[in-house]
Design an enzyme around this catalytic site. Structure first.
Site, PDB file in Angstrom:
ATOM      1  N   LYS A  20       0.862  -1.184   0.000  1.00  0.00           N
ATOM      2  CA  LYS A  20       0.000   0.000   0.000  1.00  0.00           C
ATOM      3  C   LYS A  20       0.900   1.236   0.000  1.00  0.00           C
ATOM      4  CE  LYS A  20      -2.089  -1.877   3.657  1.00  0.00           C
ATOM      5  NZ  LYS A  20      -2.966  -2.045   4.827  1.00  0.00           N
ATOM      6  N   GLY A  21       0.349   2.353  -0.421  1.00  0.00           N
ATOM      7  CA  GLY A  21       1.133   3.591  -0.479  1.00  0.00           C
ATOM      8  C   GLY A  21       1.490   4.092   0.899  1.00  0.00           C
ATOM      9  N   VAL A  22       2.617   4.799   0.985  1.00  0.00           N
ATOM     10  CA  VAL A  22       3.030   5.348   2.283  1.00  0.00           C
ATOM     11  C   VAL A  22       3.432   6.816   2.156  1.00  0.00           C
ATOM     12  CG1 VAL A  22       5.477   4.716   2.086  1.00  0.00           C
ATOM     13  CG2 VAL A  22       4.400   4.786   4.347  1.00  0.00           C
ATOM     14  N   GLY A  23       3.436   7.327   0.932  1.00  0.00           N
ATOM     15  CA  GLY A  23       3.988   8.666   0.689  1.00  0.00           C
ATOM     16  C   GLY A  23       3.329   9.764   1.478  1.00  0.00           C
ATOM     17  N   GLU A  24       2.012   9.719   1.645  1.00  0.00           N
ATOM     18  CA  GLU A  24       1.327  10.823   2.319  1.00  0.00           C
ATOM     19  C   GLU A  24       0.878  10.466   3.733  1.00  0.00           C
ATOM     20  OE1 GLU A  24      -1.816  12.060  -0.235  1.00  0.00           O
ATOM     21  OE2 GLU A  24      -0.467  12.634  -1.841  1.00  0.00           O
TER      22      GLU A  24
END
Lengths: 130, 277
Positions: free
Chosen positions: A82-86
């Site tokens: 899953k994304g973690v950037g924000e």
């Protein structure tokens, strides 16, 4: 001050990068909560047009960030990632603002406009006291 | 972000620098560390036709503390911190960030006359003097006579600051308290306090205010309230309540005049508490 961030981006492929993303996001969130403001004067002139006036937190303004994570694989892709950037940015702003409002709750304060500049907090306290 | 065109000289002696400055007339500016002047030039708020760089002029940098304290005008904030010369060094350590401290100088900071800078109020409170040299020779200007208005000093356009002198600090203790948005920002308000303690009481007090007016200021009412009093919490708090007496601080986006007066009172109390040990 202590800042704890617990995130879940699925299986951690590169833990160092994940922590870096969280740190950067938290600092952005802190900027939004406390510092960053676009302000135009009465004649429509932008008065926060440089980084002297448009305030971003620097390393010296940031508390130690403790990170931890849970790993829940995503069912929608084969890696489970899953994304973690924000992630850091999304949680930080309400966490910081709510912490301030919680501290002022004995005075009956339930809302302050962001960003919470020191003067805004002071004026809110003065109003609540009077 | 690109400055207007200008000529540049870097003289090897003080006399040459004084001559170059005089020859350049009113469009000539001195360059020390450049951390106030160059940003103004890049924003085109200043457009000098000639920059006279002082970096090659010998003997303008260094700190000597033998009784009184003498700080060469080209002493960088970093060097002042390292010299460990009491209040001035502690205040210099809070200026902007390390890169600025490595370039910015005390002479440049005073000549710029920004009431938000740290060192002007320190030199004022310490009852220091500014030594300036021009075509007519040398003169020593009391700090109380030096700062005239916002970014305006009584330094003549053809004069160069060579040294800052401050009385020795033996018998004095001090505190420096600064409030800003971020560590590297200019002071919203800062307060420096020098206190001479004799048998537990305040024999003398000198309190300087940063960014509480168009020039650095003394908190004379708070000083008077403290003299002769025992240096304990009650007397300190009572004196600090008067820190903003008679000031009309400039308001900006981040701090109203009322908020600055509040900061001055709180920071004055903290600075005095620190000085009291």
């Amino acid at each position: 001050m202590r800042y704890v961030a617990v995130d879940d981006c699925g299986p951690a492929i590169n833990p160092m990068l994940i922590e870096g993303q969280i740190h950067g996001g938290v600092v952005h969130g802190l900027g939004q909560a406390l510092y960053e403001r676009i302000h135009y004067d009465e004649s429509g002139q932008l008065v926060t047009g440089t980084f002297v006036d448009y305030c971003l937190p620097s390393a010296a303004d940031v508390p130690n960030i403790e990170t931890d994570r849970t790993e829940t694989p995503s069912p929608t892709n084969s890696l489970g990632v899953k994304g973690v950037g924000e992630a850091g940015a999304i949680a930080c702003t309400p966490a910081v603002v709510n912490a301030v409002i919680d501290a002022l709750r004995p005075l009956g304060v339930t809302f302050i406009n962001m960003p919470l500049g020191s003067m805004d907090v002071w004026e809110t306290i003065q109003e609540a006291k009077s | 972000m690109i400055p207007a065109e200008f000529d540049y000289v870097a003289p090897e002696t003080l006399d040459e620098a004084i001559r170059a400055l005089a020859d350049g007339g009113e469009d000539a500016k001195l360059l020390a560390g450049g951390h106030s002047l160059l940003p103004l030039m890049k924003l085109r708020l200043a457009a000098p036709a000639l920059l006279v760089d002082l970096r090659r002029v010998p003997d303008l940098a260094g700190v000597r503390a033998n009784g009184d304290i003498r700080i060469g005008a080209m002493t960088t904030h970093s060097a002042l911190v390292r010299a460990n010369a009491g209040l001035a060094s502690v205040a210099a350590a809070t200026i902007a960030d390390q890169q600025v401290r490595n370039r910015g100088t005390i002479g440049g900071s005073l000549a710029h006359g920004d009431p938000a800078s740290d060192l002007p109020a320190v030199v004022l409170a310490a009852e220091g003097t500014i030594v300036a040299r021009g075509p007519g020779g040398e003169r020593e200007i009391a700090a109380a006579e030096f700062f005239r208005d916002y970014l305006e000093t009584t330094l003549a356009p053809d004069e160069i600051i060579t040294e800052i002198r401050m009385p020795g600090t033996e018998g004095w203790s001090f505190g420096y308290e600064k409030f800003n948005r971020r560590r590297e920002d200019w002071a919203m308000v800062a307060v420096c306090a020098l206190v001479r303690i004799e048998s537990g009481a305040c024999a003398d007090a000198r309190i300087g205010l940063t960014h509480m007016g168009s020039t650095p200021l003394r908190a004379t009412a708070a000083e008077a309230a403290l003299r002769g009093q025992p240096l304990e919490a009650g007397a300190i708090a009572a004196a600090a309540e008067q820190a903003a007496e008679g000031t009309s601080p400039p308001a900006d986006l981040n701090a109203s005049a009322d908020y600055k007066r509040h900061l001055a009172r709180v920071l004055c109390r903290r600075a005095l508490e620190r000085a009291a040990g």
